[in-house]
Design a protein around this motif. Structure first.
Motif, PDB file in Angstrom:
ATOM      1  N   ALA A  78       0.978   8.150  -0.004  1.00  0.00           N
ATOM      2  CA  ALA A  78       0.527   9.506  -0.351  1.00  0.00           C
ATOM      3  C   ALA A  78      -0.307   9.509  -1.627  1.00  0.00           C
ATOM      4  O   ALA A  78      -1.132  10.394  -1.830  1.00  0.00           O
ATOM      5  N   HIS A  79      -0.099   8.503  -2.482  1.00  0.00           N
ATOM      6  CA  HIS A  79      -0.880   8.375  -3.712  1.00  0.00           C
ATOM      7  C   HIS A  79      -2.077   7.436  -3.531  1.00  0.00           C
ATOM      8  O   HIS A  79      -2.671   6.987  -4.512  1.00  0.00           O
ATOM      9  N   GLY A  80      -2.395   7.111  -2.277  1.00  0.00           N
ATOM     10  CA  GLY A  80      -3.600   6.346  -1.987  1.00  0.00           C
ATOM     11  C   GLY A  80      -3.452   4.842  -2.038  1.00  0.00           C
ATOM     12  O   GLY A  80      -4.450   4.128  -2.050  1.00  0.00           O
ATOM     13  N   HIS A  81      -2.214   4.346  -2.062  1.00  0.00           N
ATOM     14  CA  HIS A  81      -2.006   2.902  -2.142  1.00  0.00           C
ATOM     15  C   HIS A  81      -1.689   2.322  -0.769  1.00  0.00           C
ATOM     16  O   HIS A  81      -1.378   3.051   0.172  1.00  0.00           O
ATOM     17  N   GLU A  82      -1.761   1.001  -0.683  1.00  0.00           N
ATOM     18  CA  GLU A  82      -1.436   0.280   0.541  1.00  0.00           C
ATOM     19  C   GLU A  82      -0.102  -0.440   0.331  1.00  0.00           C
ATOM     20  O   GLU A  82      -0.061  -1.528  -0.227  1.00  0.00           O
ATOM     21  N   PRO A  83       1.011   0.170   0.783  1.00  0.00           N
ATOM     22  CA  PRO A  83       2.311  -0.465   0.594  1.00  0.00           C
ATOM     23  C   PRO A  83       2.679  -1.380   1.761  1.00  0.00           C
ATOM     24  O   PRO A  83       2.228  -1.178   2.891  1.00  0.00           O
ATOM     25  N   GLU A  84       3.489  -2.377   1.459  1.00  0.00           N
ATOM     26  CA  GLU A  84       4.087  -3.219   2.490  1.00  0.00           C
ATOM     27  C   GLU A  84       5.543  -3.415   2.116  1.00  0.00           C
ATOM     28  O   GLU A  84       5.846  -3.801   0.985  1.00  0.00           O
ATOM     29  N   GLY A  85       6.441  -3.151   3.064  1.00  0.00           N
ATOM     30  CA  GLY A  85       7.871  -3.266   2.798  1.00  0.00           C
ATOM     31  C   GLY A  85       8.457  -4.568   3.297  1.00  0.00           C
ATOM     32  O   GLY A  85       8.036  -5.088   4.331  1.00  0.00           O
ATOM     33  N   VAL A  86       9.434  -5.069   2.551  1.00  0.00           N
ATOM     34  CA  VAL A  86      10.178  -6.267   2.929  1.00  0.00           C
ATOM     35  C   VAL A  86      11.662  -5.928   2.830  1.00  0.00           C
ATOM     36  O   VAL A  86      12.155  -5.591   1.754  1.00  0.00           O
ATOM     37  N   LEU A  87      12.375  -6.015   3.960  1.00  0.00           N
ATOM     38  CA  LEU A  87      13.808  -5.700   3.995  1.00  0.00           C
ATOM     39  C   LEU A  87      14.681  -6.870   3.567  1.00  0.00           C
ATOM     40  O   LEU A  87      15.746  -6.676   2.998  1.00  0.00           O
ATOM     41  N   ASP A  88      14.260  -8.081   3.866  1.00  0.00           N
ATOM     42  CA  ASP A  88      15.071  -9.264   3.576  1.00  0.00           C
ATOM     43  C   ASP A  88      14.464 -10.008   2.383  1.00  0.00           C
ATOM     44  O   ASP A  88      13.347 -10.531   2.478  1.00  0.00           O
ATOM     45  N   SER A  89      15.189 -10.039   1.289  1.00  0.00           N
ATOM     46  CA  SER A  89      14.655 -10.643   0.062  1.00  0.00           C
ATOM     47  C   SER A  89      14.335 -12.126   0.233  1.00  0.00           C
ATOM     48  O   SER A  89      13.533 -12.672  -0.526  1.00  0.00           O
ATOM     49  N   ARG A  90      14.921 -12.774   1.226  1.00  0.00           N
ATOM     50  CA  ARG A  90      14.597 -14.190   1.471  1.00  0.00           C
ATOM     51  C   ARG A  90      13.150 -14.356   1.923  1.00  0.00           C
ATOM     52  O   ARG A  90      12.584 -15.442   1.808  1.00  0.00           O
ATOM     53  N   ASP A  91      12.556 -13.281   2.453  1.00  0.00           N
ATOM     54  CA  ASP A  91      11.165 -13.326   2.930  1.00  0.00           C
ATOM     55  C   ASP A  91      10.168 -12.823   1.892  1.00  0.00           C
ATOM     56  O   ASP A  91       8.962 -12.848   2.125  1.00  0.00           O
ATOM     57  N   ALA A  92      10.664 -12.338   0.764  1.00  0.00           N
ATOM     58  CA  ALA A  92       9.814 -11.616  -0.188  1.00  0.00           C
ATOM     59  C   ALA A  92       8.757 -12.497  -0.854  1.00  0.00           C
ATOM     60  O   ALA A  92       7.608 -12.072  -1.008  1.00  0.00           O
ATOM     61  N   LEU A  93       9.111 -13.692  -1.267  1.00  0.00           N
ATOM     62  CA  LEU A  93       8.139 -14.539  -1.962  1.00  0.00           C
ATOM     63  C   LEU A  93       6.986 -14.914  -1.029  1.00  0.00           C
ATOM     64  O   LEU A  93       5.811 -14.813  -1.410  1.00  0.00           O
ATOM     65  N   GLU A  94       7.300 -15.301   0.193  1.00  0.00           N
ATOM     66  CA  GLU A  94       6.253 -15.637   1.157  1.00  0.00           C
ATOM     67  C   GLU A  94       5.409 -14.401   1.486  1.00  0.00           C
ATOM     68  O   GLU A  94       4.184 -14.485   1.580  1.00  0.00           O
ATOM     69  N   ALA A  95       6.061 -13.252   1.631  1.00  0.00           N
ATOM     70  CA  ALA A  95       5.322 -12.010   1.898  1.00  0.00           C
ATOM     71  C   ALA A  95       4.367 -11.706   0.756  1.00  0.00           C
ATOM     72  O   ALA A  95       3.227 -11.288   0.979  1.00  0.00           O
ATOM     73  N   ALA A  96       4.817 -11.913  -0.470  1.00  0.00           N
ATOM     74  CA  ALA A  96       3.965 -11.666  -1.634  1.00  0.00           C
ATOM     75  C   ALA A  96       2.766 -12.618  -1.644  1.00  0.00           C
ATOM     76  O   ALA A  96       1.643 -12.200  -1.932  1.00  0.00           O
ATOM     77  N   ARG A  97       3.000 -13.868  -1.315  1.00  0.00           N
ATOM     78  CA  ARG A  97       1.885 -14.831  -1.280  1.00  0.00           C
ATOM     79  C   ARG A  97       0.852 -14.439  -0.231  1.00  0.00           C
ATOM     80  O   ARG A  97      -0.354 -14.570  -0.453  1.00  0.00           O
ATOM     81  N   ASN A  98       1.328 -13.956   0.917  1.00  0.00           N
ATOM     82  CA  ASN A  98       0.412 -13.576   2.004  1.00  0.00           C
ATOM     83  C   ASN A  98      -0.291 -12.244   1.730  1.00  0.00           C
ATOM     84  O   ASN A  98      -1.463 -12.093   2.042  1.00  0.00           O
ATOM     85  N   PHE A  99       0.425 -11.285   1.165  1.00  0.00           N
ATOM     86  CA  PHE A  99      -0.090  -9.930   0.950  1.00  0.00           C
ATOM     87  C   PHE A  99      -0.967  -9.830  -0.298  1.00  0.00           C
ATOM     88  O   PHE A  99      -1.858  -9.004  -0.378  1.00  0.00           O
ATOM     89  N   LYS A 100      -0.709 -10.692  -1.275  1.00  0.00           N
ATOM     90  CA  LYS A 100      -1.430 -10.697  -2.555  1.00  0.00           C
ATOM     91  C   LYS A 100      -1.419  -9.310  -3.212  1.00  0.00           C
ATOM     92  O   LYS A 100      -2.467  -8.690  -3.415  1.00  0.00           O
ATOM     93  N   PRO A 101      -0.223  -8.833  -3.580  1.00  0.00           N
ATOM     94  CA  PRO A 101      -0.101  -7.473  -4.111  1.00  0.00           C
ATOM     95  C   PRO A 101      -0.651  -7.333  -5.528  1.00  0.00           C
ATOM     96  O   PRO A 101      -0.723  -8.302  -6.283  1.00  0.00           O
ATOM     97  N   ASP A 102      -1.006  -6.085  -5.856  1.00  0.00           N
ATOM     98  CA  ASP A 102      -1.394  -5.729  -7.215  1.00  0.00           C
ATOM     99  C   ASP A 102      -0.169  -5.341  -8.033  1.00  0.00           C
ATOM    100  O   ASP A 102      -0.236  -5.267  -9.265  1.00  0.00           O
ATOM    101  N   LEU A 103       0.948  -5.074  -7.344  1.00  0.00           N
ATOM    102  CA  LEU A 103       2.207  -4.676  -7.971  1.00  0.00           C
ATOM    103  C   LEU A 103       3.336  -5.011  -7.017  1.00  0.00           C
ATOM    104  O   LEU A 103       3.184  -4.870  -5.803  1.00  0.00           O
ATOM    105  N   VAL A 104       4.461  -5.459  -7.571  1.00  0.00           N
ATOM    106  CA  VAL A 104       5.679  -5.680  -6.787  1.00  0.00           C
ATOM    107  C   VAL A 104       6.737  -4.716  -7.299  1.00  0.00           C
ATOM    108  O   VAL A 104       6.955  -4.611  -8.510  1.00  0.00           O
ATOM    109  N   ILE A 105       7.367  -4.009  -6.367  1.00  0.00           N
ATOM    110  CA  ILE A 105       8.503  -3.149  -6.686  1.00  0.00           C
ATOM    111  C   ILE A 105       9.706  -3.754  -5.991  1.00  0.00           C
ATOM    112  O   ILE A 105       9.680  -3.965  -4.773  1.00  0.00           O
ATOM    113  N   THR A 106      10.753  -4.059  -6.754  1.00  0.00           N
ATOM    114  CA  THR A 106      11.931  -4.677  -6.152  1.00  0.00           C
ATOM    115  C   THR A 106      13.217  -4.028  -6.622  1.00  0.00           C
ATOM    116  O   THR A 106      13.353  -3.685  -7.803  1.00  0.00           O
ATOM    117  N   ASP A 107      14.129  -3.872  -5.681  1.00  0.00           N
ATOM    118  CA  ASP A 107      15.482  -3.467  -6.017  1.00  0.00           C
ATOM    119  C   ASP A 107      16.127  -4.641  -6.744  1.00  0.00           C
ATOM    120  O   ASP A 107      15.757  -5.796  -6.535  1.00  0.00           O
TER     121      ASP A 107
END
Length: 134
Positions: free
Chosen positions: A23-52
């Motif tokens: 809604a604020h104009g960003h492109e979010p991608e969600g990851v439910l399983d933290s074991r997949d998060a590092l690989e997802a970050a490498r593939n997605f190349k985020p400008d920001l990571v938000i983590t629980d």
């Protein structure tokens, strides 16, 4: 528009955060399983990571430390989200590599402001407190 990776083990929270970010104009991608998060970050190349912080398998603190050690991701700002805000949390979260954290239940306004501050390079660790009575 910024690419923002959201790591959260609660599907409803991922939907809330991703809908808010979109809604604020960003492109979010969600990851439910933290074991997949590092690989997802490498593939997605985020400008920001938000983590629980409280995640099964790989905790948010462990994930932040892994991101800080990764050559491709080490400079990506990180915002931590936690339901357990207590004494010493800011030091632990800073030591793990986050620039900011927001306490649950989140204030939508504070969440959005913190995201924008981090994306703009205003990345000093500061808890975004929940308003009184929220």
């Amino acid at each position: 528009m910024a690419k923002i990776l959201v790591v959260e083990d609660n599907a409803l929270n991922i939907k809330l955060f991703c809908d808010l970010l979109a809604a604020h104009g960003h492109e979010p991608e969600g990851v439910l399983d933290s074991r997949d998060a590092l690989e997802a970050a490498r593939n997605f190349k985020p400008d920001l990571v938000i983590t629980d912080i409280q995640l099964p398998h790989v905790t948010g603190l462990e994930l932040m430390e892994m991101i800080r050690k990764d050559d491709e991701l080490k400079d990506v700002p990180i915002m931590a989200v936690t339901a357990y805000s207590g004494v010493g949390d800011d030091e632990r979260i800073r030591a793990a590599g986050a620039q900011a954290y927001v306490a649950k239940p989140i204030s939508v306004v504070r969440f959005a402001e913190t995201v924008e501050d981090l994306l703009a390079g205003r990345n000093q660790l500061a808890q975004a407190p929940t308003p009184q009575g929220a």
